[in-house]
Design a protein around this motif. Structure first.
Motif, PDB file in Angstrom:
ATOM      1  N   SER A 100      -4.275  10.127 -10.323  1.00 17.66           N
ATOM      2  CA  SER A 100      -4.796  11.462 -10.626  1.00 17.66           C
ATOM      3  C   SER A 100      -6.264  11.578 -10.225  1.00 17.66           C
ATOM      4  O   SER A 100      -6.693  12.575  -9.636  1.00 17.66           O
ATOM      5  CB  SER A 100      -4.613  11.761 -12.117  1.00 17.66           C
ATOM      6  OG  SER A 100      -5.066  13.066 -12.423  1.00 17.66           O
ATOM      7  N   THR A 101      -7.041  10.549 -10.531  1.00 19.49           N
ATOM      8  CA  THR A 101      -8.464  10.546 -10.164  1.00 19.49           C
ATOM      9  C   THR A 101      -8.629  10.570  -8.650  1.00 19.49           C
ATOM     10  O   THR A 101      -9.459  11.302  -8.101  1.00 19.49           O
ATOM     11  CB  THR A 101      -9.166   9.313 -10.746  1.00 19.49           C
ATOM     12  OG1 THR A 101      -9.080   9.351 -12.173  1.00 19.49           O
ATOM     13  CG2 THR A 101     -10.624   9.274 -10.343  1.00 19.49           C
ATOM     14  N   THR A 102      -7.818   9.770  -7.951  1.00 19.34           N
ATOM     15  CA  THR A 102      -7.931   9.679  -6.495  1.00 19.34           C
ATOM     16  C   THR A 102      -7.547  10.976  -5.812  1.00 19.34           C
ATOM     17  O   THR A 102      -8.223  11.433  -4.884  1.00 19.34           O
ATOM     18  CB  THR A 102      -7.043   8.540  -5.975  1.00 19.34           C
ATOM     19  OG1 THR A 102      -7.487   7.305  -6.541  1.00 19.34           O
ATOM     20  CG2 THR A 102      -7.081   8.445  -4.463  1.00 19.34           C
ATOM     21  N   THR A 103      -6.446  11.562  -6.254  1.00 17.72           N
ATOM     22  CA  THR A 103      -5.903  12.741  -5.566  1.00 17.72           C
ATOM     23  C   THR A 103      -6.454  14.060  -6.090  1.00 17.72           C
ATOM     24  O   THR A 103      -6.357  15.082  -5.416  1.00 17.72           O
ATOM     25  CB  THR A 103      -4.373  12.773  -5.710  1.00 17.72           C
ATOM     26  OG1 THR A 103      -4.030  12.899  -7.108  1.00 17.72           O
ATOM     27  CG2 THR A 103      -3.741  11.498  -5.148  1.00 17.72           C
ATOM     28  N   GLY A 104      -6.977  14.045  -7.319  1.00 17.53           N
ATOM     29  CA  GLY A 104      -7.412  15.292  -7.938  1.00 17.53           C
ATOM     30  C   GLY A 104      -6.260  16.095  -8.513  1.00 17.53           C
ATOM     31  O   GLY A 104      -6.441  17.244  -8.938  1.00 17.53           O
ATOM     32  N   SER A 128       0.814  -1.220   0.000  1.00 12.64           N
ATOM     33  CA  SER A 128       0.000   0.000   0.000  1.00 12.64           C
ATOM     34  C   SER A 128       0.845   1.267   0.000  1.00 12.64           C
ATOM     35  O   SER A 128       1.963   1.299   0.522  1.00 12.64           O
ATOM     36  CB  SER A 128      -0.929   0.019   1.209  1.00 12.64           C
ATOM     37  OG  SER A 128      -0.201   0.231   2.405  1.00 12.64           O
ATOM     38  N   VAL A 129       0.282   2.293  -0.602  1.00 13.04           N
ATOM     39  CA  VAL A 129       0.757   3.666  -0.447  1.00 13.04           C
ATOM     40  C   VAL A 129      -0.439   4.475   0.031  1.00 13.04           C
ATOM     41  O   VAL A 129      -1.590   4.162  -0.292  1.00 13.04           O
ATOM     42  CB  VAL A 129       1.322   4.253  -1.759  1.00 13.04           C
ATOM     43  CG1 VAL A 129       2.576   3.519  -2.192  1.00 13.04           C
ATOM     44  CG2 VAL A 129       0.274   4.227  -2.870  1.00 13.04           C
ATOM     45  N   THR A 130      -0.190   5.504   0.813  1.00 14.09           N
ATOM     46  CA  THR A 130      -1.258   6.367   1.314  1.00 14.09           C
ATOM     47  C   THR A 130      -1.125   7.724   0.648  1.00 14.09           C
ATOM     48  O   THR A 130      -0.083   8.373   0.744  1.00 14.09           O
ATOM     49  CB  THR A 130      -1.181   6.513   2.843  1.00 14.09           C
ATOM     50  OG1 THR A 130      -1.268   5.208   3.434  1.00 14.09           O
ATOM     51  CG2 THR A 130      -2.321   7.364   3.360  1.00 14.09           C
ATOM     52  N   VAL A 131      -2.183   8.130  -0.048  1.00 15.65           N
ATOM     53  CA  VAL A 131      -2.146   9.371  -0.832  1.00 15.65           C
ATOM     54  C   VAL A 131      -3.277  10.286  -0.378  1.00 15.65           C
ATOM     55  O   VAL A 131      -4.285   9.829   0.187  1.00 15.65           O
ATOM     56  CB  VAL A 131      -2.282   9.072  -2.343  1.00 15.65           C
ATOM     57  CG1 VAL A 131      -1.136   8.190  -2.818  1.00 15.65           C
ATOM     58  CG2 VAL A 131      -3.621   8.430  -2.666  1.00 15.65           C
ATOM     59  N   PRO A 132      -3.128  11.596  -0.610  1.00 20.04           N
ATOM     60  CA  PRO A 132      -4.223  12.516  -0.259  1.00 20.04           C
ATOM     61  C   PRO A 132      -5.411  12.314  -1.192  1.00 20.04           C
ATOM     62  O   PRO A 132      -5.243  12.202  -2.404  1.00 20.04           O
ATOM     63  CB  PRO A 132      -3.594  13.892  -0.446  1.00 20.04           C
ATOM     64  CG  PRO A 132      -2.474  13.678  -1.421  1.00 20.04           C
ATOM     65  CD  PRO A 132      -1.955  12.303  -1.144  1.00 20.04           C
ATOM     66  N   ALA A 133      -6.596  12.228  -0.630  1.00 17.11           N
ATOM     67  CA  ALA A 133      -7.802  12.048  -1.426  1.00 17.11           C
ATOM     68  C   ALA A 133      -8.355  13.396  -1.869  1.00 17.11           C
ATOM     69  O   ALA A 133      -8.308  14.373  -1.117  1.00 17.11           O
ATOM     70  CB  ALA A 133      -8.860  11.295  -0.623  1.00 17.11           C
ATOM     71  N   ALA A 134      -8.858  13.438  -3.089  1.00 15.32           N
ATOM     72  CA  ALA A 134      -9.416  14.685  -3.625  1.00 15.32           C
ATOM     73  C   ALA A 134     -10.561  15.199  -2.766  1.00 15.32           C
ATOM     74  O   ALA A 134     -10.788  16.414  -2.650  1.00 15.32           O
ATOM     75  CB  ALA A 134      -9.892  14.468  -5.063  1.00 15.32           C
ATOM     76  N   SER A 135     -11.285  14.277  -2.133  1.00 13.04           N
ATOM     77  CA  SER A 135     -12.429  14.656  -1.313  1.00 13.04           C
ATOM     78  C   SER A 135     -12.048  15.019   0.111  1.00 13.04           C
ATOM     79  O   SER A 135     -12.911  15.334   0.932  1.00 13.04           O
ATOM     80  CB  SER A 135     -13.432  13.495  -1.291  1.00 13.04           C
ATOM     81  OG  SER A 135     -12.806  12.311  -0.807  1.00 13.04           O
ATOM     82  N   GLY A 136     -10.752  14.953   0.413  1.00 16.56           N
ATOM     83  CA  GLY A 136     -10.269  15.240   1.751  1.00 16.56           C
ATOM     84  C   GLY A 136      -9.807  13.985   2.463  1.00 16.56           C
ATOM     85  O   GLY A 136     -10.294  12.882   2.205  1.00 16.56           O
ATOM     86  N   GLY A 137      -8.875  14.142   3.394  1.00 19.92           N
ATOM     87  CA  GLY A 137      -8.341  12.989   4.118  1.00 19.92           C
ATOM     88  C   GLY A 137      -7.361  12.192   3.274  1.00 19.92           C
ATOM     89  O   GLY A 137      -6.813  12.691   2.280  1.00 19.92           O
ATOM     90  N   ASP A 138      -7.157  10.957   3.683  1.00 17.27           N
ATOM     91  CA  ASP A 138      -6.194  10.085   3.012  1.00 17.27           C
ATOM     92  C   ASP A 138      -6.902   8.885   2.392  1.00 17.27           C
ATOM     93  O   ASP A 138      -7.979   8.485   2.821  1.00 17.27           O
ATOM     94  CB  ASP A 138      -5.138   9.582   4.002  1.00 17.27           C
ATOM     95  CG  ASP A 138      -4.199  10.682   4.467  1.00 17.27           C
ATOM     96  OD1 ASP A 138      -3.988  11.637   3.696  1.00 17.27           O
ATOM     97  OD2 ASP A 138      -3.700  10.580   5.608  1.00 17.27           O
TER      98      ASP A 138
END
Length: 440
Positions: free
Chosen positions: A259-263, A182-192
């Motif tokens: 890109s979709t996940t992070t925005g 796993s990698v943890t990335v910033p979510a476009a909707s906020g949080g991780d």
């Protein structure tokens, strides 16, 4: 899907394997512990009633294979494999002895903790648990532990494929290392958001020796055909060459998914902001944006006052699927007219589909243990023993599942110092693997 005994087993086995020094020093040098590690594996399998076969390619270079019948033996078998060798480690450079398997800060420390005695332990713990509880996988499993992966697998997986192909009869797919973490990335909707990188492709390998030829002579006499100078010029050209970016399908899918996940949007010539979100895994991904060539070893001269007739350099070249001829053409041009190019080791590139039933079952196993996670394909810049199995028509994936802390710089520990795996990640991986193998 699994048991408390299996979760306990995976930690014990991982530590036991790390304590066996299986350093691989390269061709012609018998590793200190590959045979010992293979015998340990055999003992663990025999203890639960399985009947593995141990065989050597050369003295001390031992491999272990066992076939486990599944519910549906008419389906193609799945090869579940690991390698028992590791790259060497200098104890003085480490926080903990690399072969002590210390427990500290919630982690097992040691050479091989992630490459790949963690996965070896997951495999052993899972098949032992299946055997104890009389659990049958959904199809036949060919469980293999190979020697020599860290030197290209010549005396391990490649030898087994060339000399014992019957061990893999009926196998159609395989899983092994460097994927499913796993990698943890910033979510476009906020949080991780946690995303698991499932390895579907690998770059190919060309390990080259470039030898410059010149005129030998006395060190006090001017020489305009100095082999060392010619080699240095070739090295400079190779180092200065900028390999063009070429986005193969798995790399494109990874970047698009991130890109979709992070925005965060990206361009083909500018993806730095997007790649900065994946931490240490960035190096693995950057290595798959183009062919690469790195100088690794030099040899020239034998006396201070003698200009040698030849000088050589080793270059580690990796090519994207479909781009081997292009890489070799460029290297030969950059080497120049006075430099010969010799291949020391070659292995194929791999590119497997992501939209398959097997991958869907990997996703399901991960999401059962980590609801809401994402699973994305990626290409590995290095190589695995899946390359050898491909010669038998077996399609391989990297799936050694680990749920990792967001702040753990995981990928740089491959062949690095202070290699370690969190105990919770190891136990998570065993649970996921057990789910997957029950339904594979």
């Amino acid at each position: 899907m699994t048991s408390a005994a299996a979760e306990s087993d995976v930690l014990r086995i991982c530590r036991d394997l790390i304590r066996i020094d299986t350093s691989n020093y390269g061709p012609g040098v018998e590793g200190p512990g590959e045979r010992e590690a293979a015998e340990y594996v055999v003992g663990q399998l025999q203890e639960v009633g399985l009947e593995p076969e141990l065989f050597e390619s050369e003295k001390g270079r031992a491999n272990v294979v066992v076939r486990i019948p599944g519910e549906d033996s008419e389906r193609g078998a799945l090869v579940v494999h690991g390698h028992l060798d590791v790259v060497p480690a200098e104890a003085a450079d480490w926080t903990h002895d690399p072969f002590a398997a210390d427990l500290a800060d919630g982690c097992v420390w040691g050479r091989g903790a992630i490459d790949m005695k963690d996965m070896d332990a997951m495999i052993l713990a899972t098949v032992r648990d299946f055997a104890r509880r009389s659990v049958k996988p959904s199809r036949d499993l060919v469980v293999a532990f190979f020697a020599d992966e860290e030197a290209g697998g010549v005396l391990g997986s490649h030898w087994a494929v060339d000399n014992r192909p019957e061990l893999f009869d009926g196998a159609t797919e395989a899983i092994s290392e460097v994927g499913g973490y796993s990698v943890t990335v910033p979510a476009a909707s906020g949080g991780d958001q946690r995303a698991y990188l499932l390895q579907t492709a690998e770059k190919g390998i060309r390990w080259l020796r470039l030898t410059a030829h010149g005129r030998a002579g006395h060190g006090s006499v001017p020489n305009d055909e100095n082999a060392i100078v010619r080699l240095a010029q070739a090295i400079t050209r190779i180092d200065a060459h900028v390999w063009p970016r070429q986005y193969i399908a798995s790399v494109r899918a990874l970047l698009d998914g991130l890109s979709t996940t992070t925005g965060i949007t990206y361009a083909d010539d500018d993806n730095a902001a997007l790649l900065s979100t994946i931490g240490g895994a960035r190096g693995f991904v950057e290595g798959t944006l183009a062919n690469t060539s790195n100088v690794t070893m030099l040899a020239a001269g034998y006396k201070q006052n003698v200009i040698p007739q030849t000088a050589s350099v080793n270059v580690d070249c990796r090519f994207l699927p479909g781009h081997e001829d292009e890489l070799m053409g460029v290297i030969e041009e950059l080497a120049g007219e006075h430099v010969t190019v010799e291949t020391l080791h070659r292995d194929i590139a791999l590119d497997a589909p992501f939209e398959t039933d097997l991958v869907e079952r990997m996703k399901s196993a991960l999401r059962a243990e980590d609801p809401g996670c994402e699973v994305l394909p990626y290409c590995l810049s290095g190589g695995t023993d899946n390359k050898a199995l491909k010669e038998l028509g077996i399609t391989g994936y990297g799936f050694a599942p680990l749920r990792l802390p967001a702040d753990l710089d995981f990928a740089p520990m491959f062949h690095g110092i202070d290699e370690r795996v969190p105990v919770e990640s190891l136990e998570f991986g065993q649970r996921v693997l057990a789910r997957f193998l029950t339904d594979c």
